[in-house]
Write a protein that holds these residues in place. Structure first.
Motif, mmCIF file in Angstrom:
data_model
loop_
_atom_site.group_PDB
_atom_site.id
_atom_site.type_symbol
_atom_site.label_atom_id
_atom_site.label_comp_id
_atom_site.label_asym_id
_atom_site.label_seq_id
_atom_site.Cartn_x
_atom_site.Cartn_y
_atom_site.Cartn_z
ATOM 1 N N UNK A 104 -27.933 10.774 -5.530
ATOM 2 C CA UNK A 104 -28.337 9.809 -6.559
ATOM 3 C C UNK A 104 -27.207 8.824 -6.705
ATOM 4 N N UNK A 147 -23.124 19.563 -2.232
ATOM 5 C CA UNK A 147 -24.305 20.156 -2.843
ATOM 6 C C UNK A 147 -25.565 19.651 -2.183
ATOM 7 N N UNK A 148 -26.631 20.346 -2.458
ATOM 8 C CA UNK A 148 -27.926 19.952 -1.929
ATOM 9 C C UNK A 148 -28.248 18.538 -2.352
ATOM 10 N N UNK A 152 -26.752 15.833 -1.174
ATOM 11 C CA UNK A 152 -25.654 14.897 -0.963
ATOM 12 C C UNK A 152 -25.552 14.554 0.511
ATOM 13 N N UNK A 185 -17.925 24.623 1.063
ATOM 14 C CA UNK A 185 -19.191 24.860 1.738
ATOM 15 C C UNK A 185 -20.018 23.597 1.810
ATOM 16 N N UNK A 203 -23.850 23.081 1.334
ATOM 17 C CA UNK A 203 -25.012 23.856 0.902
ATOM 18 C C UNK A 203 -26.285 23.350 1.547
ATOM 19 N N UNK A 226 -24.246 25.271 5.818
ATOM 20 C CA UNK A 226 -25.659 25.651 5.682
ATOM 21 C C UNK A 226 -26.559 24.428 5.591
ATOM 22 N N UNK A 256 -31.608 27.072 -4.558
ATOM 23 C CA UNK A 256 -31.558 25.776 -3.897
ATOM 24 C C UNK A 256 -31.657 24.657 -4.901
ATOM 25 N N UNK A 269 -28.542 24.350 -6.978
ATOM 26 C CA UNK A 269 -27.470 23.679 -6.261
ATOM 27 C C UNK A 269 -27.612 22.171 -6.369
ATOM 28 N N UNK A 270 -28.829 21.705 -6.219
ATOM 29 C CA UNK A 270 -29.066 20.274 -6.342
ATOM 30 C C UNK A 270 -28.679 19.786 -7.715
ATOM 31 N N UNK A 285 -26.610 21.115 -9.797
ATOM 32 C CA UNK A 285 -25.162 21.119 -10.017
ATOM 33 C C UNK A 285 -24.554 19.840 -9.471
ATOM 34 N N UNK A 286 -25.035 19.426 -8.317
ATOM 35 C CA UNK A 286 -24.539 18.170 -7.778
ATOM 36 C C UNK A 286 -24.823 17.007 -8.708
ATOM 37 N N UNK A 287 -26.025 16.985 -9.272
ATOM 38 C CA UNK A 287 -26.357 15.895 -10.176
ATOM 39 C C UNK A 287 -25.561 15.973 -11.462
ATOM 40 N N UNK A 290 -22.575 17.200 -11.780
ATOM 41 C CA UNK A 290 -21.207 16.771 -11.500
ATOM 42 C C UNK A 290 -21.124 15.264 -11.375
ATOM 43 N N UNK A 298 -23.492 37.125 -4.358
ATOM 44 C CA UNK A 298 -24.176 36.227 -3.431
ATOM 45 C C UNK A 298 -24.442 34.889 -4.079
ATOM 46 N N UNK A 321 -21.344 32.883 -4.632
ATOM 47 C CA UNK A 321 -20.858 32.347 -3.366
ATOM 48 C C UNK A 321 -21.628 31.107 -2.956
ATOM 49 N N UNK A 322 -22.903 31.116 -3.234
ATOM 50 C CA UNK A 322 -23.700 29.964 -2.844
ATOM 51 C C UNK A 322 -23.478 28.784 -3.771
ATOM 52 N N UNK A 323 -23.349 29.081 -5.062
ATOM 53 C CA UNK A 323 -23.323 27.971 -6.013
ATOM 54 C C UNK A 323 -21.924 27.573 -6.428
ATOM 55 N N UNK A 324 -21.029 28.520 -6.470
ATOM 56 C CA UNK A 324 -19.661 28.163 -6.806
ATOM 57 C C UNK A 324 -19.432 27.852 -8.267
ATOM 58 N N UNK A 325 -20.173 28.457 -9.155
ATOM 59 C CA UNK A 325 -19.954 28.232 -10.583
ATOM 60 C C UNK A 325 -19.744 29.588 -11.246
#
Lengths: 444, 272
Positions: free
Chosen positions: A268, A330-331, A333, A346, A348, A366, B151, B154-155, B157-159, B161, B190, B193-197
């Protein structure tokens, strides 16, 4: 220079034996005088019998594009000439080709010679004195209908090349040569003088040149390959079609250039503060980059240096510094960078990394990764845990195998992905430049 | 007093944002704070149902923002008489009638009166999401231990941030411990590890929660519900207390041991 034809079928004919500077001057003059005649469009330049160096072709292209609205999509020469330059080992260079490599005096002194083009249909005996307007010479055709044939990939085994400066007097041989239809002779001597002085990296520059969408197929790149008998990773001949860049691609060039000034784009509209917090420029990773550059001058750096700016990702200039990202991608990006990318976290699923150089992930990869996005098939993707559903190096795509997910205990470990035999192979990482003969194909 | 606006978001729908908002809001009020919960899911309002206040709605969020009523007229006091108020969403409008700026102003006004402003975010990442995170200072991410939810988280979290809401905390909802033990469900490590929060807490899957929701009583009121107990621990952590995360294994009695020996499977959900 003479102009003939009209409409979309215009021919410019230039004396084939004129020295290159005169050619350039003549082209420029003609274009300036007739500027109003040209409209926008893409053209093909037929170099005829003339074998020119990459710099000369670039020069011609620049002049054409600067002085008129035309875009040079490709250079074309007849395939017979290409084959002859590759296969023939006769040491005598034809007179016109001496112009580029050696003194201009020679050219001025050369007697007029009859020349024949294989496709001109005029038997050499009738030519008498050379008449410029019968030559193929250099013909920037407007909107040439047949966009050129696919050029065969040069075969890897080359004959022994003679001395750069041949002692054989060229002119004495000319009459004999002129009698034959297939006259073109490999311009070895002049070529060698040029090619050996050219950086060794031109060899690898030649190979990606055919993969790139807007590749300039010139006999010069072929000649460079001849100077390098072993082509490294190229093992079998490929026939690559010549693709013309569309206006859309050129627009994307401009767009991506403006976006990637920062080197990162997120899914975004990312705020500038967050973007900068994610980007680390130069210094901490200069060591990484220099180590890479120093060690592989012949392949990686060479490949980077020899790819012309037009063929990079989105038309950007290749950056010598790597991009270092220290936070998880992140997903959603997308990271797009005309250089190497190192990610200390990572990637993702749903994230994408598109780099002109290598991609190194100090974590789990990934998401999608595309290394060598400018066409460099020597690029690699290295990750501590390579679980990407799809990786791409240059034009080759590899899909993840359907193997079962490993548990934490028996994961494969650091993995390197590279291109071999036009497929993506992954192998346990043994070093960036170790020989990788094994490895599994990454093919779904 | 200046309060704190916390947005409860997830990306994926149906993972338990509204339930978490109701329970966290109630829990904080039970500990003595002034709390207001806001439902920003305009058009698909649910927070009022979960809290049992759907019959008391006169004015809603859009009325407040558009100025048709005063701020306090739009707030509904909770049934159980704690210092807990609800601002419901509008049901006959949609998410485009509110701006992020308007939401931000509203949250700032509420922060002057309340200790905690809990914003219930709708599913998705479009206008509703942008409205909800506009006024927030902190974010809590809800997810279930499923790949699809991870999934989407994760998206998000990116938004988050990108919107300067760094380091959101994670609540893992609907954990089925027996499946985790069998390896059929992702465990906390698990997911981290994937999300990192950081993980704020884990809430087990619970029948009693479903019953409580249908009755309009947040499950945190139910002393016997493991999910209620989990929410209490989460609320304590939000409030600054250090609470250890217990193992979510259900207590096994003699009958369960007999079942285990005989190979009869228990049902998947935990009992109190």
């Amino acid at each position: 220079m003479q102009v003939s034809g009209r409409g979309t079928n215009v021919n410019f004919t230039i004396d084939d034996r004129a020295p290159f500077e005169a050619v350039i001057a003549g082209v420029e003059e003609c274009l300036v005088k007739n500027r109003h005649l040209f409209s926008r469009g893409s053209i093909t330049v037929n170099v005829g019998r003339r074998i020119m160096s990459r710099e000369q072709l670039t020069q011609i292209k620049q002049i054409l594009e600067a002085e008129s609205g035309l875009t040079v999509a490709q250079f074309w020469c007849s395939p017979e000439i290409l084959e002859e330059t590759l296969s023939d080992i006769s040491p005598e260079p034809p007179p016109e080709l001496l112009d580029e490599g050696l003194d201009q005096d020679t050219a001025a002194n050369s007697p007029d010679l009859p020349e024949s083009r294989p496709d001109s249909g005029i038997p050499p005996a009738q030519l008498g004195l050379a008449r410029p307007d019968l030559d193929g010479g250099e013909e920037p055709d407007e909107a040439r209908d047949s966009p050129g044939q696919t050029l065969p990939w040069p075969t890897p085994d080359f004959p022994n090349l003679p001395d750069p400066i041949s002692s054989i007097p060229p002119f004495a041989e000319k009459e004999e040569l002129a009698d034959t239809e297939n006259e073109a002779l490999p311009p070895e001597d002049s070529r060698d003088a040029e090619s050996q002085s050219a950086p060794e990296a031109e060899a690898s520059g030649g190979s990606p040149a055919l993969m790139e969408p807007a590749a300039e197929i010139s006999p010069e790149s072929v000649g460079d390959l001849r100077a390098q008998p072993s082509l490294g990773t190229i093992e079998e001949p490929t026939i690559e079609p010549i693709v013309e860049p569309s206006l859309l691609e050129l627009a994307l060039v401009g767009l991506e250039q403006s976006i990637a000034e920062g080197g990162l784009e997120s899914g975004q509209d990312g705020s500038p503060a967050s973007l900068e917090s994610r980007l680390e420029a130069a210094s901490p990773k200069a060591d990484l980059k220099e180590a890479g550059q120093g060690a592989d001058a012949s392949t990686d750096a060479g490949a980077g240096a020899s790819i012309s700016p037009h063929h990079e990702t989105g038309g950007l200039n290749r950056q010598n510094e790597a991009l270092l990202i220290k936070t998880t991608c992140r997903s959603g990006e997308v990271v797009r960078y005309p250089g190497d990318v190192v990610i200390l976290a990572d990637v993702n699923p749903g994230a994408e990394i598109i780099a002109d150089g290598d991609i190194l992930v100090w974590g789990s990869l990934r998401g999608l990764a595309h290394a060598g996005a400018g066409g460099d098939i020597q690029a690699t993707i290295i990750a501590l845990n390579l679980e990407s559903p799809r990786i791409q190096i240059g034009p080759y795509i590899g899909m993840a195998p359907k193997a079962k997910k490993h548990s934490n205990s028996n994961r494969p470990g650091p993995t390197l992905a590279l291109v071999r035999r036009q497929h993506i192979f992954v192998a346990p990482f043994k070093g960036r430049f170790a020989g990788y003969s094994g490895g599994t194909i990454y093919d779904g | 007093m200046t309060g704190k606006t916390i947005v409860i978001t997830s990306g994926k729908g149906g993972v338990g944002k509204t339930t978490a908002t109701a329970n966290i809001g109630t829990g904080l009020a039970m500990r003595g704070h002034n709390v207001v919960v806001i439902d920003t899911d305009i058009g698909l309002r649910n927070l009022d149902v979960v809290m049992g206040l759907e019959n008391r709605i006169v004015y809603d969020l859009v009325d407040i923002i558009e100025g048709r009523c005063k701020l306090h007229q739009g707030m509904i006091r909770d049934k159980h008489k704690f210092d807990l108020y609800l601002i419901p969403a509008a049901q006959t409008r949609d998410k485009n009638c509110v701006d992020p700026d308007q939401m931000r102003d509203l949250c700032r006004k509420l922060e002057e009166e309340f200790d905690y402003v809990i914003v219930d975010c709708p599913a998705g990442i479009e206008q509703g999401f942008k409205n909800a995170i506009a006024g927030a200072r902190d974010a809590i991410l809800i997810t279930t231990p499923e790949v699809a939810a991870i999934r989407d988280a994760d998206r998000v979290i990116g938004l988050l941030e990108a919107a300067e809401l760094h380091r959101p905390k994670l609540i893992i909802n609907r954990v089925i411990t027996s499946m985790v033990k069998r390896g059929d469900m992702m465990d906390k490590d698990d997911i981290v590890e994937l999300l990192g929060v950081d993980v704020l807490g884990m809430v087990p899957a619970d029948d009693r929660l479903i019953t409580a929701t249908n009755q309009g009583i947040p499950v945190i009121h139910d002393a016997k519900a493991p999910s209620g107990a989990a929410f209490s621990r989460i609320v304590a952590r939000i409030d600054g207390e250090e609470v250890l995360m217990p193992d979510l294994e259900p207590k096994t009695g003699i009958l369960d041991k007999v079942r285990e020996i005989m190979g009869i499977r228990r049902d998947a959900y935990t009992h109190a």
